[in-house]
Design an enzyme around this catalytic site. Structure first.
Site, mmCIF file in Angstrom:
data_model
loop_
_atom_site.group_PDB
_atom_site.id
_atom_site.type_symbol
_atom_site.label_atom_id
_atom_site.label_comp_id
_atom_site.label_asym_id
_atom_site.label_seq_id
_atom_site.Cartn_x
_atom_site.Cartn_y
_atom_site.Cartn_z
ATOM 1 N N THR A 38 -69.149 20.374 -23.064
ATOM 2 C CA THR A 38 -69.580 20.971 -21.790
ATOM 3 C C THR A 38 -69.498 19.956 -20.658
ATOM 4 O O THR A 38 -69.542 20.339 -19.493
ATOM 5 C CB THR A 38 -71.046 21.449 -21.879
ATOM 6 N N ASP A 39 -69.365 18.665 -20.988
ATOM 7 C CA ASP A 39 -69.529 17.649 -19.929
ATOM 8 C C ASP A 39 -68.343 17.568 -18.983
ATOM 9 O O ASP A 39 -68.493 17.072 -17.869
ATOM 10 C CB ASP A 39 -69.910 16.274 -20.505
ATOM 11 N N ALA A 127 -64.362 5.663 -36.231
ATOM 12 C CA ALA A 127 -63.975 7.081 -36.254
ATOM 13 C C ALA A 127 -65.141 7.995 -36.596
ATOM 14 O O ALA A 127 -64.959 9.098 -37.077
ATOM 15 C CB ALA A 127 -62.822 7.315 -37.243
ATOM 16 N N SER A 128 -66.370 7.538 -36.337
ATOM 17 C CA SER A 128 -67.537 8.342 -36.708
ATOM 18 C C SER A 128 -67.925 9.339 -35.632
ATOM 19 O O SER A 128 -68.790 10.180 -35.854
ATOM 20 C CB SER A 128 -68.721 7.427 -37.004
ATOM 21 N N LEU A 130 -69.558 8.580 -33.080
ATOM 22 C CA LEU A 130 -70.843 8.135 -32.520
ATOM 23 C C LEU A 130 -70.610 7.236 -31.306
ATOM 24 O O LEU A 130 -71.499 6.523 -30.878
ATOM 25 C CB LEU A 130 -71.668 7.413 -33.594
ATOM 26 N N SER A 131 -69.387 7.291 -30.787
ATOM 27 C CA SER A 131 -69.064 6.658 -29.508
ATOM 28 C C SER A 131 -68.972 5.148 -29.533
ATOM 29 O O SER A 131 -69.535 4.464 -28.681
ATOM 30 C CB SER A 131 -70.096 7.060 -28.466
ATOM 31 N N SER A 132 -68.224 4.626 -30.490
ATOM 32 C CA SER A 132 -68.072 3.170 -30.516
ATOM 33 C C SER A 132 -67.370 2.667 -29.261
ATOM 34 O O SER A 132 -67.682 1.577 -28.774
ATOM 35 C CB SER A 132 -67.330 2.724 -31.780
ATOM 36 N N GLU A 165 -62.234 4.138 -19.368
ATOM 37 C CA GLU A 165 -61.714 4.961 -20.467
ATOM 38 C C GLU A 165 -60.644 5.941 -19.947
ATOM 39 O O GLU A 165 -59.591 6.107 -20.547
ATOM 40 C CB GLU A 165 -62.881 5.743 -21.090
ATOM 41 N N ASP A 177 -71.083 10.343 -22.966
ATOM 42 C CA ASP A 177 -71.313 9.207 -23.856
ATOM 43 C C ASP A 177 -71.782 7.980 -23.082
ATOM 44 O O ASP A 177 -72.762 7.323 -23.455
ATOM 45 C CB ASP A 177 -70.037 8.872 -24.642
#
Ligand code: GLA
Length: 391
Positions: A38-39, A127-128, A130-132, A165, A177
């Site tokens: 949604t962001d 690749a999790s 979780l925003s590395s 990014e 994120d």
């Protein structure tokens, strides 16, 4: 644990650069509780920073050289460049995140008159989902802020990290994120309106329940192109709605208005994509209201609905995430489960009674191994602070 990581990192720093580092830094990863994809549609998100993340130690140099080393990319060795050299490093060199940030901060009027040394170690599984990468971006932001005494406002740090990014690294992500990692606080989730950037820290208190992160351990695939495709599809759905509706983004629509105007979109696939963006935004608002009212059953139900919509309408889940989330949803003591992050692989989360965690893990692991053929992994999420200098 943190102390051990810093001790190891100090050893690495001393080994690579010949002296002890002057400063210590930490930047978290994030989970998103609800409000997915949604962001970039001007909708609401509800993420939280977690206590696993990226650790860094750094010192200033007197010359203009930047020398950096990552324990996550030992094969890249110590990378050295001049602080004024903006040319991109070849391949997927991780220090490009630093170069991109220097460029974005210069564009904001900050200047850099000397070099520095930095060693990092990220504990977010690769690749999790979780925003590395955002964790690394905000780590570098707080490092530069401290080493050059820049006093960059938090929101600017978040925005330059997102631009790094989008522009330099080249992935068209939204702001969720970086915002979660920049503004996170222990035991609070961040209710963010991505259209206005107004936000509220909401106590993430789940009574006897905890959030379990369930990692698919799926090897990283080329998901950036699918992500950018979803961004393009929702943009197209919006453009078609704008031929009649006076709106700037999908986040402005309620369900009824969307449903009454799908003929404007006139394409089954684009209708599904748009419907997810609109409905998920509404769900995020309802979920935050439910959490504030301490209605965890409704909160969990909305989490389940979110997964279904990401599976059927947005089509960003896949067999790995579906097996994790749908198996978890059936386990007694689980209030809700869904994928979190961009999807395609990565992780799912489950809100579960703390006494049922071991049972949940056993049932989900058995089913996952049967269907997918290898093991998932599990961590109980702790909600922690945003990116910061520790000294
Ligand atoms: C990735 C992006 C975020 C967001 C999520 C999906 O994590 O970086 O901006 O779009 O996917 O909600």
């Amino acid at each position: 644990m943190d102390n051990q990581i810093f001790t190891e990192l100090e050893g690495t720093f001393a080994d690579k650069f010949g002296h002890q580092p002057a400063h210590h830094f930490f930047s978290p990863g994030r989970v998103n509780l609800i409000g997915e994809h949604t962001d970039y549609n001007g909708g609401h998100v509800f993420p939280a920073a977690i206590t696993i993340g990226t650790f860094g130690v750094a010192s200033s140099r007197e010359d203009n050289l930047v020398k950096v080393y990552s324990l996550n990319f030992p094969d890249q060795g110590v990378v050295t460049f001049d602080i004024n050299d903006e040319e991109k490093l070849a391949g997927n060199a991780w220090p490009n995140f630093i170069k991109g940030l220097l460029i974005e901060l210069r564009a904001e009027g900050y200047s850099f008159d000397h070099g520095f040394e930095l060693a990092v170690n990220g504990t977010i599984p690769t690749a999790s989902g979780l925003s590395s990468s955002s964790s690394l971006e905000l780590l570098i932001s707080v490092v530069l802020d401290r080493l050059f005494a820049l006093d960059v406002p938090r929101l600017t740090m978040v925005q330059v990290s997102q631009r790094d990014e989008n522009h330099y690294i080249g992935v068209q992500t939204g702001i969720m994120d970086q915002f979660a990692i920049g503004f996170g606080e222990a035991e609070k989730a961040i209710y963010l309106d991505t259209n206005t950037l107004e936000y509220e820290l909401v106590p993430a208190i789940f009574g006897d329940n905890v959030i379990v992160i369930m990692n698919t351990n799926k090897p990283r695939a080329l998901t950036e192109s699918k992500y950018d495709e979803r961004v393009a599809q929702t943009k197209e759905a919006l453009a078609r709605l704008q031929t009649k509706l006076d709106i700037q983004n999908l986040g402005e629509l309620d369900k009824a208005t969307f449903d009454a105007n799908t003929d404007l979109i006139d394409d089954e696939l684009l209708i599904k994509r748009g419907r997810h963006a609109v409905y998920e935004n509404i769900r995020a608002k309802e979920a935050v209201a439910a959490l504030k009212a301490n209605d965890l059953v409704l909160f969990g139900q909305l989490i389940n609905d979110s997964h279904k919509s990401l599976k059927d309408d947005y089509e960003v889940t896949g067999i790995e995430l579906d097996t994790l989330a749908e198996t978890a949803q059936q386990v007694p003591g689980v209030l809700g489960a869904r994928m979190t992050g961009a999807g395609f692989g990565g992780t799912a989360i489950a809100l579960v009674n703390k006494d049922e965690v071991a049972h949940l893990e056993a049932i989900v692991a058995a089913k996952y191994e049967e269907v997918v053929g290898y093991a998932p992994s599990f961590y109980v999420a702790e909600i922690g602070d945003g990116a910061k200098a520790l000294d």
